[in-house]
Motif scaffolding. Structure first.
Motif, short mmCIF file in Angstrom:
data_model
loop_
_atom_site.label_atom_id
_atom_site.label_comp_id
_atom_site.label_asym_id
_atom_site.label_seq_id
_atom_site.Cartn_x
_atom_site.Cartn_y
_atom_site.Cartn_z
N LEU A 157 -9.79 -1.41 -8.44
CA LEU A 157 -8.52 -2.10 -8.14
C LEU A 157 -8.27 -2.10 -6.64
O LEU A 157 -7.90 -3.12 -6.04
CB LEU A 157 -7.38 -1.40 -8.88
N ILE A 158 -8.49 -0.94 -5.99
CA ILE A 158 -8.28 -0.89 -4.53
C ILE A 158 -9.21 -1.89 -3.85
O ILE A 158 -8.80 -2.66 -2.99
CB ILE A 158 -8.57 0.54 -4.00
N ASP A 159 -10.48 -1.91 -4.29
CA ASP A 159 -11.45 -2.77 -3.62
C ASP A 159 -11.15 -4.25 -3.87
O ASP A 159 -11.34 -5.08 -2.99
CB ASP A 159 -12.87 -2.42 -4.06
N SER A 160 -10.69 -4.59 -5.08
CA SER A 160 -10.31 -5.99 -5.33
C SER A 160 -9.17 -6.38 -4.40
O SER A 160 -9.16 -7.47 -3.83
CB SER A 160 -9.87 -6.18 -6.78
N ASN A 161 -8.19 -5.48 -4.25
CA ASN A 161 -7.07 -5.77 -3.35
C ASN A 161 -7.57 -5.98 -1.92
O ASN A 161 -7.20 -6.96 -1.26
CB ASN A 161 -6.07 -4.61 -3.36
N ILE A 162 -8.40 -5.05 -1.43
CA ILE A 162 -8.89 -5.17 -0.06
C ILE A 162 -9.68 -6.47 0.09
O ILE A 162 -9.49 -7.23 1.04
CB ILE A 162 -9.79 -3.96 0.31
N GLY A 163 -10.58 -6.73 -0.89
CA GLY A 163 -11.41 -7.92 -0.81
C GLY A 163 -10.57 -9.19 -0.75
O GLY A 163 -10.85 -10.11 0.04
N LEU A 164 -9.52 -9.25 -1.56
CA LEU A 164 -8.66 -10.44 -1.56
C LEU A 164 -7.96 -10.61 -0.22
O LEU A 164 -7.90 -11.72 0.32
CB LEU A 164 -7.62 -10.33 -2.67
N VAL A 165 -7.42 -9.53 0.34
CA VAL A 165 -6.71 -9.66 1.61
C VAL A 165 -7.69 -10.10 2.70
O VAL A 165 -7.39 -10.98 3.51
CB VAL A 165 -6.00 -8.34 2.00
N VAL B 290 -7.82 -13.45 5.22
CA VAL B 290 -7.89 -13.54 6.69
C VAL B 290 -9.30 -13.98 7.13
O VAL B 290 -9.69 -13.76 8.27
CB VAL B 290 -7.50 -12.20 7.36
N MET B 291 -10.03 -14.59 6.19
CA MET B 291 -11.31 -15.23 6.48
C MET B 291 -12.39 -14.27 6.99
O MET B 291 -13.25 -14.65 7.76
CB MET B 291 -11.11 -16.38 7.48
N GLU B 292 -12.32 -13.01 6.54
CA GLU B 292 -13.41 -12.08 6.85
C GLU B 292 -14.34 -12.07 5.62
O GLU B 292 -14.34 -11.13 4.84
CB GLU B 292 -12.85 -10.67 7.08
N TYR B 293 -15.13 -13.13 5.46
CA TYR B 293 -15.80 -13.32 4.17
C TYR B 293 -16.84 -12.25 3.87
O TYR B 293 -16.95 -11.77 2.75
CB TYR B 293 -16.44 -14.71 4.11
N ASP B 294 -17.64 -11.88 4.88
CA ASP B 294 -18.72 -10.92 4.58
C ASP B 294 -18.17 -9.57 4.18
O ASP B 294 -18.63 -8.95 3.22
CB ASP B 294 -19.64 -10.78 5.79
N LEU B 295 -17.15 -9.13 4.94
CA LEU B 295 -16.51 -7.86 4.58
C LEU B 295 -15.92 -7.96 3.19
O LEU B 295 -16.06 -7.07 2.36
CB LEU B 295 -15.38 -7.56 5.57
#
Length: 1387
Positions: free
Chosen positions: A1202-1210, A1214-1219
């Motif tokens: 859940l934490i990682d999905s949240n971070i990935g979405l944010v 902000v267009m940091e696609y690779d991260l």
């Protein structure tokens, strides 16, 4: 539990505790129907089920807080309006400042205005003043409403008053507090209820304002989103230093170099008569040394120096009423820095500085320079005895305070609030004093009352509190397990005190009790019964036994008082034989002693056997346990014979039996009906079937656990664990039998049972059930007369089958003396004793066969998500499982087919088991260490426990400190201290052998590992997590730095790394009952979709919580979190942000900066920040949550997804696609592992990954992931479902995009540079779409609805509850059981 039921409790279809199939949501205000007598027929049901802890006068309250009694609710709101009188504004005029307005409420005391003025930036330096209205001095303790002439707009003047010694001391202390207000050292040292909070570092100050300021800068370029290396998925390093980020405010601005008491104190007689109160010695930043006189008129410079006393005023003397004014005149630096310090202090969020109700200790601290501090120094000298009043020698009479607060009236809400507030305040003060005293006792600073005895037998009195050590003194517990029993007894006793306290019977008193573990010793602190020290114990005890049942006495008044507790605590009245073979009636265990104090109050003490014994850990000759228990290797030998069942287990067991009772009565009724129809009135046949049924019923315990509300739903809410989202049931137990209460809340949660009761609403599944209920109720209400004998027989059979103690109604109670050595029962009770023995065996079997599987099942479906030892223990306790069953639970998990999906649970269990074993060993290890070698011994133990260095060698203290001791025999030595250095010979391999042996003997669990590295390797543990768990459990505080655990060349810890050792404290947590009922009815309203009403009720609950607990408390934290969530759902983002910010701060302060609950609060706050457009803050908060999570339990945990999905979405936003992909793909992996590859969660994860690939224009990968998702939707939901359709639409779109891209590429290959290129659509994702996905993964779905839709929705919710297709929830957002919000209508 920090379960994902999070705040808005699970509305798993069918789990809605209020809307009942029978009522279709038309909440009957009258409640007069026969089927659901809620508003009126309380008499009937209370008599029937004994799940009811309501006192008669609280009966009315329990209904008011109950959402079904709508009428009741209104009356409750009326009551509240009475207290929340409207506030008014007064003007305050202080010397040298402009008059300012202050909002006050009529309930406030004048004293509270004093507090406000002492906190305000411009008046904070005043402490000695009075408030005057038209020249009349206001009484400090008067309520504002009682003051004549005080109204809107009145002017209150602040008038400086002459000082006394006490006032001068208070003034100096207050100035010191102001100077240290930004200094965290008190929080590190664990004093004065200070604790740490780091939120402001991540939000750059207060969220509310900065949000508006930073709005201009939401252009994405400015955000630096790269997380530190150790936070990225797959990183192996787990640094410790980021746990406490450095706060720039803490670099203290120096206002003074020294402020201490002068050596010339106290003033000689002739100076006293000039008004001198005391002398201070001050060194300013400019290196000016001055001596100051505190006199009745204020503070002035005198002419004394360090070596000559000259009290005459200096010239000029700068006489000022406050010390700050004086110092501002003589030191420019003081003036400048003090002003900016106060500005900073006032800008901090109040929750960062308010004291917490109970002390929270930090297990890490940075290196802090030790500074000179006059107030602390003085406190240490005066032993802080009467610290509360700043006058040494004036101690508080704790017992009197604790008992008088209990006696306060409680007829209406304002009275109850006052009473609960007083009880809570005295309890938290008592816990603090008891902790200080216990430490003083172990540190050897208190003289024993029996100094002649050997140290383990000594007892102490300090500050009107009695202290005893947890050793088996005078072989009191020899039969029961010696020291092990003496160590377990205090916690059992505390549980008893808690239980009786929660039942709260008027006229029955318990002692204030606190259990403190410190430096390897267990100390029990108790308030003192008046007069008990003057007489021998034999003459004082008029009820119970002082020799474990050889001699027993009883007393009429005690029987009458204890009888009132017997129903809620499920204690059976029984007779035992005394030494003269006479039978004596008791209503508690024999150890429970009744003593009438000199104050005439009836006290009960030694409540260690309030709850019945646990036969799984009590082998008794000639007694066989049930087959199921034996199959699992019970009974097992335990260290002591005091093992008893938890109150939560008793509750769950009775609940379970109640269902059986209902089921059987219903089956018999149906049979009767069938027989009537065929004109066979063959009674015998029926009774036979019921007997057969009776046999089944016991086995049914094995198979089916329709465990009624196992979650903290005890009559005493004390079972309510610290971090629980405050229990979800809407009804209190008072209306159990009549509502479907017992089945509803948990039955649906723990779909353990294969019984017909489960899947459907009761009413439908067993036709006779409604009749059975009615019958049972009429039986009780009419005393059994006037009911046809057949029906009576039905109830009689059902009662027999479930082991009820009454033949006419369901009533299960336990005799706590069964199997107590030394207790004998009279002849005529043989049959009854047999019944009780069987009941105890059934309860023991119920724990192993129902509760353990139900816990594991809850972990499998993620409604319970422990993250660390504390939350795991809580999950066990909520279901009534003692921690001694941890080995059994782990073995059960090991045998579960779905073991891979329980890996996180298994790992946390192993860590808990290992660190608890290490704690047991550490306890005895420390007892042999003398004070001067403490840090060396602790660091040596940690090296043996955690360091890979194979030959850890202890550093003994240098010899010059040890000499000349041998010849002086000190009588008054600290308990157990010797000149032994045995601790130094411990080696890592020996320690790990001991840990394995301890695991085997205590938990009956095999750990095949000889060293820490093998354990880490075998179970996938983290050393940093082991370090945190052992430190928290034992109270060790270590230096905040990076430790190299894995070096083979040098040990990880040196003695310099051990900063402190803190006490671990257990005490009673008094509850705010009214607030709690409001909170529950609010939750229930929200569950039905009445958001507005729910929100109002919860706001009201918040007011009442604040009223009782003050500003800081775990339950207020839960309240704020739910409010924030409601604000957010109702579209008020700024308000959600403000409430959630408070919840985070409070969780950090009250539970700890890395407590699992705090991690979840950070995640919620990040979501609301994102919704408010504060993207960089949202990311910082999520990174913090991820770091804490890694530290507490590592990366492999369902919550990490859940934490990682949240971070990935944010990051996607902000267009940091690779991260973004790194985090989302990690989330996909974890979800696949813990939810199974076919789960809807995984489908959603695939979709999120596909969207990022689309943004990167890598359409092939995007298609691959979306196809996976589509397949899952199709298989789970069918072709027609909208999710499946959406997914297929998206697949079409991706295919078009991919084809277009391919065309363009071909075009470029063909025509080279002059190709005509079609513009491709590369879109940065819109914030709205990102937010929508964030809401979905966090379990919030908005549905714009019309009124008509609302009606349909209600009907649908009810239909779903009745069908309750298990596991076929239709929303993809099933975040654990958080499916509630999919149905939350938002207009």
């Amino acid at each position: 539990m920090v379960s994902k039921t999070d705040d808005i409790p699970a509305s798993v279809p069918g789990c809605n505790p209020v809307m009942d199939g029978a009522e279709d949501g038309a909440l009957q205000a009258t409640g007069a129907s026969v089927k659901e007598p809620c508003g009126c027929a309380h008499g009937a049901d209370t008599a029937m089920v004994n799940g009811d802890a309501a006192l008669p006068e609280e009966g009315e309250l329990k209904q008011e807080g109950n959402c079904e009694a709508d009428g009741g609710e209104d009356s409750n709101e009326q009551e509240v309006i009475v207290i929340q009188d409207t506030g008014f504004t007064v003007k305050i005029q202080a010397p040298g400042t402009e008059p300012f307005d202050l909002q006050v409420s009529p309930q406030e005391m004048v004293q509270e205005i004093h507090q406000v003025l002492m906190d305000r930036e411009d008046t904070c330096h005043r402490t000695c003043f009075s408030l005057q209205l038209d020249g009349n001095v206001l009484d400090n303790f008067a309520e504002l409403k009682s003051i004549e002439g005080l109204q809107e707009g009145s002017l209150l003047k602040v008038v400086e008053e002459p000082y006394t010694v006490r006032e001068a001391r208070i003034h100096v202390r207050h100035i010191r507090d102001l100077l240290k207000s930004l200094d965290p050292s008190d929080a590190y040292n664990g004093v004065d209820c200070n604790s740490l909070s780091f939120l402001s570092i991540f939000t750059d100050g207060d969220l509310g304002d900065s949000g508006k300021r930073k709005k201009k800068g939401t252009e994405l370029e400015q955000i630096d989103c790269t997380p530190p290396e150790h936070i990225l998925p797959g990183s192996k390093e787990r640094p410790l230093v980021p746990l406490q980020p450095q706060n720039k405010d803490w670099k203290p601005m120096q206002c003074l170099k020294v402020l201490t008491m002068s050596g010339w104190n106290p003033p000689p007689g002739n100076r006293k008569m000039h008004g001198d109160l005391m002398y201070l010695y001050i060194v300013t930043v400019e290196e000016r040394h001055v001596s100051v006189t505190a006199s009745t008129r204020g503070f002035y410079l005198n002419q004394s120096t360090t070596y000559t006393f000259n009290p005459k005023p200096a010239n000029p003397s700068f006489l000022s009423h406050s010390l700050v004014e004086l110092l501002s005149q003589i030191s420019p630096a003081f003036k400048k820095n003090f002003t900016s310090l106060q500005k900073k202090r006032v800008q901090r969020h109040p929750f960062e500085r308010i004291a917490t109700p109970f002390q929270v200790y930090s297990w890490t601290a940075p290196q802090v320079d030790h500074a000179m501090d006059c107030v602390r120094a003085e406190d240490a000298y005066t032993s802080r005895l009467g610290y509360e009043e700043h006058i040494p020698g004036q101690t508080r009479d704790w017992n009197e305070e604790l008992q008088t607060t209990r006696e306060l009236p409680r007829k209406n809400l304002p009275e109850r609030l006052l009473r609960e507030r007083a009880i809570f305040k005295v309890h938290s003060d008592f816990a603090a004093a008891a902790t200080r005293g216990a430490m003083a006792v172990i540190d050897g600073n208190v003289m024993a009352i029996n100094p002649g005895e050997e140290t383990r037998m000594q007892m102490f009195i300090w500050n009107n509190i009695f202290f005893s050590l947890g050793f088996d003194v005078r072989d009191h517990y020899r039969e029961l397990g010696g020291d092990a029993a003496a160590h377990a007894a205090p916690t059992n006793d505390l549980n008893g005190v808690r239980a009786y306290g929660a039942v709260d019977v008027e006229g029955l008193y318990t002692l204030g009790t606190v259990v403190v573990d410190y430096r390897g010793y267990r100390v029990t602190a108790q308030s003192i019964i008046p007069g008990i020290l003057e007489r021998e114990q034999e003459q004082s005890v008029i009820y119970g036994s002082i020799d474990f049942g050889k001699t027993v006495v009883s007393h009429g008044k005690y029987l009458e008082l204890l009888d009132k507790t017997s129903r809620p605590l499920k204690v059976q009245r029984h007779k035992v034989l005394n030494e003269k073979e006479e039978s004596v009636e008791l209503c508690s265990s024999v150890e429970c002693k009744g003593i009438i104090g000199n104050d005439g109050r009836h006290y009960i003490l030694d409540l260690l056997r309030t709850f019945p014994p646990d036969l799984n850990f009590l082998p008794v000759d000639g007694e066989e346990l049930s087959a199921e228990s034996q199959r699992q290797g019970y009974p097992r030998q335990h260290r002591h014979r005091l093992a008893c069942l938890r109150q939560e287990l008793i509750e769950a067991f009775v609940e379970h039996r109640y269902l059986l009772f209902m089921k059987m009565a219903a089956l018999q009724l149906m049979q009767q009906k069938a027989n009537k129809d065929s004109n066979k009135t063959d009674m015998p046949a029926i009774s036979e079937t019921s007997e057969a049924q009776a046999d089944v019923s016991v086995d049914a315990t094995q198979t089916a656990a329709a465990e009624g509300a196992t979650d903290n739903n005890g009559p005493t809410e004390n079972s309510n664990p610290t971090t629980s989202q405050i229990s979800t049931e809407s009804e209190e137990n008072s209306s159990k039998p009549t509502t479907n209460g017992p089945v509803d809340p948990a039955g649906t949660r723990n779909n353990e049972c294969k019984s017909p009761l489960e899947g459907k609403e009761l009413e439908e599944s067993i036709p006779g059930l409604a009749q059975a209920k009615e019958l049972a109720e009429t039986l009780v209400s009419e005393d059994g007369s006037g009911i046809d004998p057949k029906s009576r027989e039905v109830v009689l059979n059902a009662c027999k089958a479930v082991g009820s103690i009454s033949n006419t109604s369901f009533d299960i109670r336990f005799n706590p003396d069964i199997f107590s050595p030394g207790v004998r029962f009279p002849e005529d009770a043989v049959e009854d004793v047999q019944k009780q023995k069987q009941l105890l065996k059934d309860a023991a079997a119920f724990l192993v066969t129902c509760q353990v599987p139900s816990l594991v099942k809850d972990c499998l479906d993620h409604s319970t998500l422990p993250m660390d030892g504390a939350t795991l223990t809580e999950a066990l306790h909520q279901r009534g499982i003692n921690v001694r069953y941890l080995g059994t639970v782990l073995e059960f998990v090991d045998k579960t087919p779905a073991k891979a999906q329980l890996e996180h649970f298994y790992r946390i269990g192993i860590i808990e088991l290992i660190t608890r074993c290490a704690k047991h060993i550490f306890r005895t290890y420390l007892q042999g260490v003398e004070l001067s070698a403490l840090s060396a011994a602790v660091s040596h133990f940690l090296n043996c426990f955690l360091s890979s260095f194979p030959d850890a060698v202890a550093h003994l203290p240098p010899d010059e400190l040890v000499s000349r001791r041998k010849n002086r025999k000190r009588r008054n030595r600290v308990p157990g201290s010797g000149d032994n250095t045995a601790w130094a010979s411990l080696t890592p391999s020996e320690l790990w052998k001991n840990i394995a042996a301890e695991a085997q003997s205590y938990y009956h669990f095999k750990i095949h590992c000889e060293s820490v590295d093998q354990v880490v390797e075998k179970y996938g543990l983290q050393k940093i997590t082991l370090l945190r768990e052992i430190s928290v459990k034992t109270g060790i505080q270590i230096l905040l730095k990076e430790y190299n655990f894995d070096s083979r060349h040098k040990p990880a810890f040196t003695e310099e790394d051990i900063l402190n050792i803190f006490p671990v404290v257990k005490h009673v947590n008094p509850k705010a009952s009214d607030a709690f009922h409001f909170f529950q009815s609010g939750q229930a309203k929200v569950q039905q979709g009445f958001l507005k009403e729910g929100c109002e009720l919860i706001n009201e609950a918040l007011n009442l919580f604040n009223n009782v607990y003050g500003a800081m408390h775990v339950e207020i934290c839960a309240c704020l979190r739910l409010l924030a969530r409601l604000n957010y759902i109702m579209g008020d983002h700024p308000e959600a942000l403000s409430n959630q910010q408070k919840a985070v701060l409070m969780s950090e302060r009250v539970l700890g900066i890395e407590h699992p609950n705090t991690i979840q609060e950070y995640m919620h706050l990040a979501l609301y920040c994102f919704a408010n457009g504060q993207l960089s803050t949202a990311l910082k908060l999520l990174y913090r949550a991820r770091y804490l999570m890694l530290m507490v339990c590592g990366e492999d945990h369902p919550e990490m997804a859940l934490i990682d999905s949240n971070i990935g979405l944010v990051l996607h936003g902000v267009m940091e696609y690779d991260l973004s992909l790194r985090f989302l793909e990690n989330a996909l992996t974890i979800n696949t592992k813990y939810h199974g590859a076919r789960s809807l969660k995984v489908a959603l994860s695939h979709h999120l990954v596909a969207r990022v690939y689309e943004s990167k224009a890598e359409f092939r990968s995007a298609l691959q992931h979306e196809k996976e998702g589509y397949t899952i939707y199709k298989n789970q939901m069918g072709e027609a479902h909208e999710k499946t359709k959406e997914s297929s639409e998206y697949l079409k779109y991706l295919t078009q995009q991919a084809v277009a891209l391919q065309r363009t590429m071909n075009e470029i290959y063909k025509n080279g540079s002059n190709a005509s290129i079609m513009p491709l659509k590369f879109t940065a994702p819109s914030m709205a779409s990102i937010l929508e996905q964030l809401n979905i993964i966090n379990g919030i779905i908005f549905i714009p609805l019309s009124q008509k839709d609302l009606e349909n929705l209600k009907a649908e919710v009810q239909r779903r509850q009745q069908l309750q297709e298990l596991g076929k929830s239709e929303e993809p957002a099933e975040d654990g059981p958080l499916e509630l919000e999919d149905k939350i209508p938002v207009d």
